[in-house]
Design an enzyme around this catalytic site. Structure first.
Site, PDB file in Angstrom:
ATOM      1  N   GLY A  39       0.850  -1.132  -0.044  1.00  0.00           N
ATOM      2  CA  GLY A  39      -0.008  -0.129   0.010  1.00  0.00           C
ATOM      3  C   GLY A  39       0.956   1.206  -0.061  1.00  0.00           C
ATOM      4  O   GLY A  39       2.039   1.362   0.714  1.00  0.00           O
ATOM      5  N   GLY A  41      -0.561   4.642   0.014  1.00  0.00           N
ATOM      6  CA  GLY A  41      -1.166   5.949   0.624  1.00  0.00           C
ATOM      7  C   GLY A  41      -0.293   6.534   1.406  1.00  0.00           C
ATOM      8  O   GLY A  41       1.111   6.578   1.490  1.00  0.00           O
ATOM      9  N   HIS A 265     -19.877   9.424   7.745  1.00  0.00           N
ATOM     10  CA  HIS A 265     -19.684  10.975   7.568  1.00  0.00           C
ATOM     11  C   HIS A 265     -20.926  11.695   7.195  1.00  0.00           C
ATOM     12  O   HIS A 265     -21.612  11.427   6.332  1.00  0.00           O
ATOM     13  CB  HIS A 265     -18.492  11.238   6.428  1.00  0.00           C
ATOM     14  N   SER A 283     -16.604  18.104   1.951  1.00  0.00           N
ATOM     15  CA  SER A 283     -15.746  18.169   3.327  1.00  0.00           C
ATOM     16  C   SER A 283     -16.436  18.933   4.336  1.00  0.00           C
ATOM     17  O   SER A 283     -17.369  19.972   4.224  1.00  0.00           O
ATOM     18  CB  SER A 283     -14.617  19.144   2.917  1.00  0.00           C
ATOM     19  N   ARG A 329     -18.712  13.933  13.836  1.00  0.00           N
ATOM     20  CA  ARG A 329     -19.247  13.234  12.763  1.00  0.00           C
ATOM     21  C   ARG A 329     -20.325  12.182  13.505  1.00  0.00           C
ATOM     22  O   ARG A 329     -21.501  12.129  12.802  1.00  0.00           O
ATOM     23  CB  ARG A 329     -18.233  12.548  12.051  1.00  0.00           C
ATOM     24  N   ARG A 434     -13.691   8.830  14.597  1.00  0.00           N
ATOM     25  CA  ARG A 434     -12.493   9.812  14.561  1.00  0.00           C
ATOM     26  C   ARG A 434     -12.934  11.089  14.391  1.00  0.00           C
ATOM     27  O   ARG A 434     -13.921  11.602  13.709  1.00  0.00           O
ATOM     28  CB  ARG A 434     -11.743   9.042  13.131  1.00  0.00           C
ATOM     29  N   LEU A 440      -5.354  11.823   8.062  1.00  0.00           N
ATOM     30  CA  LEU A 440      -4.021  12.260   7.539  1.00  0.00           C
ATOM     31  C   LEU A 440      -2.784  12.254   8.530  1.00  0.00           C
ATOM     32  O   LEU A 440      -1.962  11.615   8.327  1.00  0.00           O
ATOM     33  CB  LEU A 440      -4.127  13.384   6.838  1.00  0.00           C
TER      34      LEU A 440
END
Lengths: 636, 252
Positions: A39, A41, A265, A283, A329, A434, A440
């Site tokens: 991976g 990312g 989300h 966003s 969220r 989260r 990130l």
């Protein structure tokens, strides 16, 4: 009982002291070690680049045609760091505490504090790489408040923060490819983990262009393969995002922790039809200026501009006066579901709420709003064919991120020695929910600043014997993979992979989504098992094994989802409390908020796979909170 | 919501790099105008699969216009009829009902066809490998605010850094030049104080690598900018040329 192996001592100094205690690998010896990174990312690219810089021999694998495409690229809002550049009261401790609380006390304290500590180094590293973060006119970095935080600790690059951070990590990675320390394998999919003497020593991959199976050997394997959000079929995840690499490790004995935790989300573009392949996230920075509302009256079909303020219910502002539209969220998503369940949803399907910028445009002017959100407004306009400057956006929650993942200790090592798990693929830092702009941060923390230390400690303290890819373990893993492919292609049934995936997703969304209950979960367990059985008898996977064949790629992934889904449902059933994203309807406060049960459920549930038709075994890691005060989360 | 429509798509089918390709027509019925172009291809593939045929191979991932995976030449234009848009962000409402839509892969010798609409773009990775970075190892960075960057410069760097590496610029160029792509990276890093130390070597190596990979030279047609989904301006090519020449004259 699982041991997270968090070092002792005061939380502020655990990590720094531990760095001094861990063993190192002599720089001259590093090139003798082979490390596989699966991976590319944020977690994978940053780990591969950093290990390459330090002199290890790295092989990096991605299923995509280039590491630059990994799904971290789609993160919009930003990245948190406790820099306190705004002088507004932020600190490492506050970021730590916010993350623990935001995760509803289901994350491991030691890991989260370390994350908050290294967050500041990430920003330094990225700026030095040339990541073009937003700046103020004085030339210094700008930050904003984001996703329920009361301090402005989020660094951002317009609505493309993930893109800029990933390109930064990708460029560092390509620098190492150029230097010869990293060997890049694009369009290669990991299909099995190879254990030798109980330790992770390699992987079996399929070359997605030629179909060839390959054996790759190493001294350690780093799994950085993201989350399992696509088990819901529709999610904001990219089409190729999948659980297979992690699930293959689970099948080899790695425990899967909290597999029912999935973040929904709140601000996504609502579903429109069956043909839909994914949902698009808007966003949540939009919630800084947009106001969320539905009509007060159920079934009100007037267009939004015809509904006067007195007949609108700004339900987040009403229920949560101190956080308003900026509640975390999980809370925002659940409330959107509740108002739609009451028949007050809007749009063609009634499964949407308004996100209205009328007041922000009046207050700030259209130009300022465009400066802040222009690209998001354009994207929305493009997809929905409505202009959000004049008509309120319609939004609805969608699966976005998964907090669960392979169980890891403080060193990010799974219960299989030599298998390290980074980023979204592990479970460690976000508990049951989260916070915005923390994914990130975690991916890059793990890759740039954690695993380079803990991996060295593992390699320095482990005697690994000589090995060749001709070993029996590699051969048998390859045979298993080859057989799996052959079997799947030979079924030749009546339903496509997508038919099954859609059906699985519907079951998961309805029963393991924003609200869960025993009855629904019990039914879902049966449905998922039935669907899995049917899959292996009635799926139609066309094409060949020896060339580029997306149907086969997806066929293998959906087969893994079928097995994973079952353990996800079992996890949701077993956790008889509500916490963060996991809202069990049986366990709620009078106000309809999550009711945790810290007595019985202050633990991580880590599931051990014991066979496709056998019940998995649950192992627990107790969570203790020595430094963060455990409270009922309240955003009122 | 308007009514569902039908289309004919004429798609390039090619088994692998060696095989000869050809156009094949498919009828697509009853497609929602709100379906994306790739969702329409998904529907075609579902039908093909049910009939035992081979689905049309095409690359995609994020389907929100940022990963750069997708890309076809649609009716002769890279990424199709809308400006500033990736293929995945096209919707069927952007096509006239009943239209015949021609779909081809990127065509460039530096992008060999893998299958149908899928091409190998690793040549672009190799251009980045040749210097599209700032050499800073993890852990060695100074405090982020020690490097102030004037906002206008930072904004210009950002504008170039938006490139998603899709390859449309190459597909649109009659010389199959990767100048917009290469220039965007050179411009992004040259605008920033952090990027100065390696500026000359970066321009030199990246430009030479692009040439060695088989991309053509720029002849200032501007087709690249016209199809770029991120609308990267051709001024980045001027920057590339300037830095390349100045590197030779040892002026930077």
């Amino acid at each position: 009982m699982l041991d997270g192996k968090v070092p002792g001592g005061p939380i502020e100094s655990k990590w720094n002291r531990h760095i001094g205690e861990m063993s190192l690998v002599n720089p001259a010896n590093r090139r003798k070690y082979n490390v596989i990174v699966v991976g590319t990312g944020l977690a994978g690219a940053s780990a591969a680049a950093t290990l390459g810089e330090q002199g290890y021999n790295v092989k990096a694998f991605t299923i995509l045609d280039s590491p630059r495409r990994s799904h971290s690229i789609a993160a919009q809002g930003g990245i948190n760091a406790a820099k306190n550049y705004k002088n507004d009261g932020d600190s490492v401790h506050r970021l730590f505490y916010d993350t623990i609380k935001g995760g509803d006390y289901r994350a491991r304290e030691g890991n989260v504090h370390r994350l908050a500590e290294v967050s500041v180094n990430i920003i330094d590293q990225c700026v030095a790489q040339g990541v073009p973060f937003a700046r103020e006119y004085g030339g210094l970095l700008d930050t904003r408040s984001f996703g329920g935080a009361q301090v402005a600790r989020t660094f951002y690059a317009r609505g493309q923060t993930g893109q800029q951070l990933l390109i930064g990590a990708y460029q560092s990675l390509m620098r190492q490819v150029d230097a010869g320390s990293v060997e890049l394998h694009a369009r290669q999919e990991m299909l099995d983990l190879v254990l030798v003497g109980g330790r992770a020593r390699g992987i079996i991959t399929r070359n997605l262009v030629t179909g060839e199976l390959e054996r790759h050997m190493a001294d350690a394997v780093l799994l950085c393969t993201g989350g399992y959000g696509n088990v819901y079929y529709l999610s904001t995840n990219a089409g190729n995002t999948n659980v297979s690499a992690a699930w293959r490790c689970a099948r080899r004995g790695a425990y899967f922790a909290n597999p029912s935790f999935a973040q929904v989300h709140p601000t996504c573009i609502p579903e429109t039809g069956d043909y839909q392949a994914k949902l698009t996230l808007m966003s949540e920075s939009l919630r800084n200026d947009g106001r969320v509302w539905v009509p007060k009256k159920a079934g009100d079909e007037r267009s939004p501009d015809q509904i006067p303020d007195a007949e609108r219910d700004y339900y987040l502002e009403r229920r949560y006066p101190s956080f308003g539209n900026l509640v975390p969220r999980d809370v925002a998503s659940r409330n959107a579901k509740f108002v739609c369940d009451e028949g007050r949803g809007v749009g063609a399907t009634g499964r949407a709420v308004y996100l209205d910028f009328r007041d922000a445009i009046t207050r700030l002017g259209q130009e300022t709003v465009a400066e802040k959100y222009g690209n998001l407004f354009d994207m929305y306009h493009h997809i929905s064919n409505e202009d959000p400057y004049s008509v309120p956006m319609k939004i609805y929650p969608a699966v976005h991120y998964t907090m669960g993942g392979l169980w890891v200790d403080y060193h990010l090592q799974s219960n299989i020695e030599g298998l390290f798990v980074l980023g979204e693929a592990n479970f460690s830092d976000h508990g049951a929910n989260r916070l915005g702009a923390s994914a990130l941060m975690q991916g890059l923390a793990d890759g740039y600043f954690v695993v380079p230390y803990t991996l060295a400690n593992y390699l320095a303290n482990t005697q690994l014997g000589d090995l060749s890819t001709d070993a029996e373990e590699f051969k048998s893993a390859e045979d298993v993979t080859e057989k799996r492919i052959r079997t799947l292609l030979s079924v030749d049934g009546n339903k496509t992979v997508q038919d099954f995936h859609r059906e699985l997703g519907r079951t998961m969304w309805e029963n393991v989504g924003m609200a869960r209950n025993r009855e629904g979960l019990t039914q879902a367990l049966k449905d998922v098992q039935g669907l899995r059985e049917e899959y292996h008898q009635n799926v139609k996977v066309v094409g060949r094994a020896d060339n580029f064949n997306k149907a086969l790629e997806f066929g293998l992934r959906v087969a893994d989802y079928m097995e994973f889904a079952e353990v996800s449902v079992r996890d949701a059933l077993a956790r008889e409390e509500s916490c963060g994203c996991h809202f069990r309807e049986e366990y709620q406060t009078k106000d309809g908020e999550c009711l945790r049960n810290d007595e019985e459920f202050s633990h991580v549930s880590a599931w051990e796979f014991t066979g496709a038709d056998k019940e998995p075994v649950m192992h627990k890691e107790d969570l203790t909170f020595d430094f963060a005060e455990v409270k009922q989360r309240s955003y009122k | 919501m308007s009514e569902n429509q039908s289309y004919t798509i004429r798609v390039w089918r090619q088994d692998d790099a060696q095989a000869a390709g050809k156009f094949v027509d498919y009828d697509v019925k009853d497609v929602s105008p709100d379906a994306s172009f790739l969702e329409m291809l998904d529907l075609v593939n579902e039908d093909l699969t049910r009939d035992g045929g081979e689905p049309i191979a095409f690359d995609y991932d994020c389907r929100e216009g940022i990963c750069g995976s997708c890309g076809c030449v649609i009716d002769g234009v890279a990424h199709g009829p809308l400006p500033g848009t990736t293929t995945c962000q096209l919707y069927m409402r952007n096509f006239p009902p009943g239209a015949t839509i021609t779909v081809e892969p990127w065509r460039a010798s530096a992008f060999p066809v893998i299958k149908d609409l899928v091409v190998d773009r690793s040549s672009m990775d190799r251009i980045i490998m040749a210097g599209g970075y700032i050499s800073v190892s993890a852990g060695s960075a100074p405090d982020a605010n020690n490097i102030p960057v004037p906002k206008p410069e930072a904004d210009l760097a950002f504008e170039a850094a938006e490139c998603i590496g899709c390859g449309a610029c190459v597909a649109a160029c009659k010389n199959a030049s990767a100048s917009l792509f290469t220039g965007a990276k050179i411009e992004h890093l040259a605008r920033l104080p952090q990027g100065q130390a390696e500026r000359a070597r970066r321009a030199q190596r990246m430009v030479e690598t692009a040439e060695a990979e088989g991309f053509g030279a720029c002849s200032n047609e501007g087709e690249c900018e016209a199809v770029c989904p991120k609308e990267i301006p051709t001024r980045v090519i001027q920057r590339m040329n300037r830095d390349y020449i100045r590197a030779y004259l040892k002026m930077i």
